[in-house]
Design an enzyme around this catalytic site. Sequence first.
Site, PDB file in Angstrom:
ATOM      1  N   LEU A 153       1.031  -1.358  -0.206  1.00  0.00           N
ATOM      2  CA  LEU A 153       0.051  -0.120   0.128  1.00  0.00           C
ATOM      3  C   LEU A 153       0.889   1.072  -0.052  1.00  0.00           C
ATOM      4  O   LEU A 153       1.788   1.169   0.635  1.00  0.00           O
ATOM      5  CB  LEU A 153      -0.930   0.077   1.326  1.00  0.00           C
ATOM      6  N   ARG A 154       0.483   2.244  -0.761  1.00  0.00           N
ATOM      7  CA  ARG A 154       1.036   3.655  -0.762  1.00  0.00           C
ATOM      8  C   ARG A 154       0.209   4.205   0.101  1.00  0.00           C
ATOM      9  O   ARG A 154      -0.900   4.398  -0.262  1.00  0.00           O
ATOM     10  CB  ARG A 154       1.392   4.236  -2.084  1.00  0.00           C
ATOM     11  N   GLU A 155       1.027   5.390   0.832  1.00  0.00           N
ATOM     12  CA  GLU A 155       0.084   6.321   1.662  1.00  0.00           C
ATOM     13  C   GLU A 155      -0.587   7.273   0.734  1.00  0.00           C
ATOM     14  O   GLU A 155       0.347   7.516  -0.481  1.00  0.00           O
ATOM     15  CB  GLU A 155       1.184   7.076   2.807  1.00  0.00           C
ATOM     16  N   LYS A 204       8.782  -8.360  -0.340  1.00  0.00           N
ATOM     17  CA  LYS A 204       8.376  -7.023  -0.012  1.00  0.00           C
ATOM     18  C   LYS A 204       9.829  -6.317   0.125  1.00  0.00           C
ATOM     19  O   LYS A 204       9.865  -4.939  -0.335  1.00  0.00           O
ATOM     20  CB  LYS A 204       7.759  -7.241   1.440  1.00  0.00           C
ATOM     21  N   ASN A 208      10.525  -2.784  -2.248  1.00  0.00           N
ATOM     22  CA  ASN A 208      10.613  -1.401  -2.064  1.00  0.00           C
ATOM     23  C   ASN A 208      12.059  -1.005  -2.409  1.00  0.00           C
ATOM     24  O   ASN A 208      12.259   0.071  -2.807  1.00  0.00           O
ATOM     25  CB  ASN A 208      10.433  -1.381  -0.422  1.00  0.00           C
ATOM     26  N   ALA A 252      11.556  12.143 -11.212  1.00  0.00           N
ATOM     27  CA  ALA A 252      12.948  12.719 -10.513  1.00  0.00           C
ATOM     28  C   ALA A 252      12.471  14.005  -9.592  1.00  0.00           C
ATOM     29  O   ALA A 252      11.439  14.525  -9.986  1.00  0.00           O
ATOM     30  CB  ALA A 252      13.708  13.391 -11.444  1.00  0.00           C
ATOM     31  N   GLY A 253      13.154  14.243  -8.767  1.00  0.00           N
ATOM     32  CA  GLY A 253      12.811  15.276  -7.640  1.00  0.00           C
ATOM     33  C   GLY A 253      13.765  15.447  -6.495  1.00  0.00           C
ATOM     34  O   GLY A 253      15.120  15.315  -6.834  1.00  0.00           O
ATOM     35  N   GLY A 257      11.244   9.824   0.550  1.00  0.00           N
ATOM     36  CA  GLY A 257      11.355   9.995   2.026  1.00  0.00           C
ATOM     37  C   GLY A 257      10.221   9.147   2.664  1.00  0.00           C
ATOM     38  O   GLY A 257       9.960   8.010   1.953  1.00  0.00           O
ATOM     39  N   CYS A 260       8.826   4.108   4.765  1.00  0.00           N
ATOM     40  CA  CYS A 260       9.163   2.854   4.282  1.00  0.00           C
ATOM     41  C   CYS A 260      10.269   2.625   3.609  1.00  0.00           C
ATOM     42  O   CYS A 260      11.292   1.837   3.945  1.00  0.00           O
ATOM     43  CB  CYS A 260       7.943   2.632   3.284  1.00  0.00           C
TER      44      CYS A 260
HETATM   45  C1  UGA Z   1       5.915   2.555  -0.473  1.00  0.00           C
HETATM   46  C2  UGA Z   1       5.782   1.456  -1.464  1.00  0.00           C
HETATM   47  O1  UGA Z   1       5.455   2.232  -2.714  1.00  0.00           O
HETATM   48  C3  UGA Z   1       4.528   0.571  -1.299  1.00  0.00           C
HETATM   49  O2  UGA Z   1       4.481  -0.285  -2.169  1.00  0.00           O
HETATM   50  C4  UGA Z   1       4.555   0.176   0.052  1.00  0.00           C
HETATM   51  O3  UGA Z   1       3.556  -0.739   0.508  1.00  0.00           O
HETATM   52  C5  UGA Z   1       4.954   1.110   1.056  1.00  0.00           C
HETATM   53  O4  UGA Z   1       6.303   2.000   0.739  1.00  0.00           O
HETATM   54  C6  UGA Z   1       5.304   0.279   2.566  1.00  0.00           C
HETATM   55  O5  UGA Z   1       6.324  -0.348   2.461  1.00  0.00           O
HETATM   56  O6  UGA Z   1       4.484   0.449   3.362  1.00  0.00           O
HETATM   57  P1  UGA Z   1       4.984   5.163   0.141  1.00  0.00           P
HETATM   58  O7  UGA Z   1       6.166   5.101   1.078  1.00  0.00           O
HETATM   59  O8  UGA Z   1       3.595   5.365   0.846  1.00  0.00           O
HETATM   60  O9  UGA Z   1       4.700   3.584  -0.139  1.00  0.00           O
HETATM   61  O10 UGA Z   1       5.031   5.990  -1.132  1.00  0.00           O
HETATM   62  P2  UGA Z   1       5.676   5.945  -2.527  1.00  0.00           P
HETATM   63  O11 UGA Z   1       4.477   6.543  -3.365  1.00  0.00           O
HETATM   64  O12 UGA Z   1       6.084   4.880  -2.928  1.00  0.00           O
HETATM   65  O13 UGA Z   1       6.898   7.106  -2.263  1.00  0.00           O
HETATM   66  C7  UGA Z   1       7.678   6.894  -1.600  1.00  0.00           C
HETATM   67  C8  UGA Z   1       8.546   8.099  -1.678  1.00  0.00           C
HETATM   68  O14 UGA Z   1       9.331   8.201  -3.010  1.00  0.00           O
HETATM   69  C9  UGA Z   1       8.202   9.490  -1.631  1.00  0.00           C
HETATM   70  O15 UGA Z   1       8.767  10.355  -0.932  1.00  0.00           O
HETATM   71  C10 UGA Z   1       7.782  10.047  -2.958  1.00  0.00           C
HETATM   72  O16 UGA Z   1       7.914  11.286  -3.032  1.00  0.00           O
HETATM   73  C11 UGA Z   1       9.268   9.330  -3.511  1.00  0.00           C
HETATM   74  N1  UGA Z   1       9.131   9.177  -4.915  1.00  0.00           N
HETATM   75  C12 UGA Z   1       8.149   8.204  -5.639  1.00  0.00           C
HETATM   76  C13 UGA Z   1       9.833   9.831  -6.181  1.00  0.00           C
HETATM   77  O17 UGA Z   1      10.634  10.648  -5.690  1.00  0.00           O
HETATM   78  N2  UGA Z   1       9.485   9.640  -7.228  1.00  0.00           N
HETATM   79  C14 UGA Z   1       8.714   8.402  -7.795  1.00  0.00           C
HETATM   80  O18 UGA Z   1       8.708   8.424  -9.117  1.00  0.00           O
HETATM   81  C15 UGA Z   1       7.944   7.954  -6.793  1.00  0.00           C
END
Ligand code: UGA
Length: 429
Positions: A153-155, A204, A208, A252-253, A257, A260
Amino acid sequence: MKVTIVGAGYVGLVTGAVLAHKGHQATCVDNDQAKLETLKRGELPIFEPGLPELVAQGIESGALRFSGEITGPVQQSELVFICVGTPPLASGKADLSYIEQVARETARALRDYTVIVEKSTVPVRTGLKVKRTIEREANPEVIFDVASNPEFLREGSAVEDMLNPDRIVIGVDSDRAREVLEELYQPFGAPLIVTDINSAEIIKHASNSFLALKISYINSVANICELAGANVEQVARGMGLDKRIGPGSLHAGIGYGGSCFPKDVDAFYDISKELGYEFTLIKMAQQINADQRRRFIQKIERALWVVKGKQVAILGLSFKPDTDDMRDAPSLDIIGWLLENGATVRAYDPESMDKAREMLPEVEYAGDAYQAAAGADALVLVTEWAEFEQLDPHKLVETMRQPILIDGRNLFEPDAMRDAGFEYVSVGR
Ligand code: UGA
């Protein structure tokens, strides 16, 4: 089916509410009485789109319950999900003490056959240790199985992700446990991947870590794009349309953070090392990620020239949009650096300002983005909330002392921002 979910945090609440929605009887157990009282009133301690509606529905129909006591719910359940936190220890290892505690308490309550399922993210071989712990503590007559069922799950989209998963992974070491989990997930109609327990645990951590790697990869490409005069968004699109690569996690960014990726990559590195393998590739992903934050701070410094005495507006505080979660949010490092260097900060975030106030009391909080920008020497976009896309750049320029916009998420179109009068800096474009 009757299910107990231990730990009413992000994962436990979403799991309980969605299972209740799918026709099961779910009881979320937590030892935080204040949180339980809040939940029983139908209020949520976190911001997660779609979750309040689902929780309210579950409470109303009686399919979702909350309890501060574990024994009763466990004795009535066919499945017990362990959804407690595995926060990082100072060493980078996952702290498994909450898992052990729940395993012990569950063991003492067991009566009839039960499947105890780890949903929390844990290092490989935790299932084995959970099984041994239960064997030691439970009545020797009791039959039970341990299984691993990691969440993906993604937050911000957790409810949607659980309702429509790409796949459901179940790691089992008996046919009986597999059948119980197959029955539980039958209403989801999603592809079910059945593995052994160790493999499910690795799926898992490896998933990640791979996503973290992908983000660090595109951030490195962004840095090359900046040096070469290319555009990382175009590059990412060109790469992502290749089915073997895929378009996700190529944005990119400022780097990743949250609660997870940073902790899970460390924990996966650590368990790999413990098993005898130095996983240098993911170590690099973490280093690149830390560098990416530093590089962004340097961009702010370059744009401001003198930082001391400047007023900086921050748009977005949570680690990503659609959540109020501030854990390991890049905003904390960026604002910390600005304050240390003598700037004043006025920030706005649609959902996370209550949480931010406790962590960043020196910051002034604004009622909206325009208020945050008023009189500022620079506007820094840290979190790409959808509402920021609708901002009028002309109005922002008019209200600022210096029209500098530093966009950490490539949310805005460079030409449109420059046409509006901004000195505009983004990442890899
Ligand atoms: C992440 C995983 O995507 C989920 O599949 C997993 O279940 C979850 O961790 C967990 O282990 O519980 P989450 O941390 O909620 O989910 O969010 P993401 O959407 O994956 O983003 C994580 C970070 O990466 C954020 O800081 C986001 O800004 C950054 N990000 C994401 C990027 O900088 N670029 C991207 O293309 C995608």
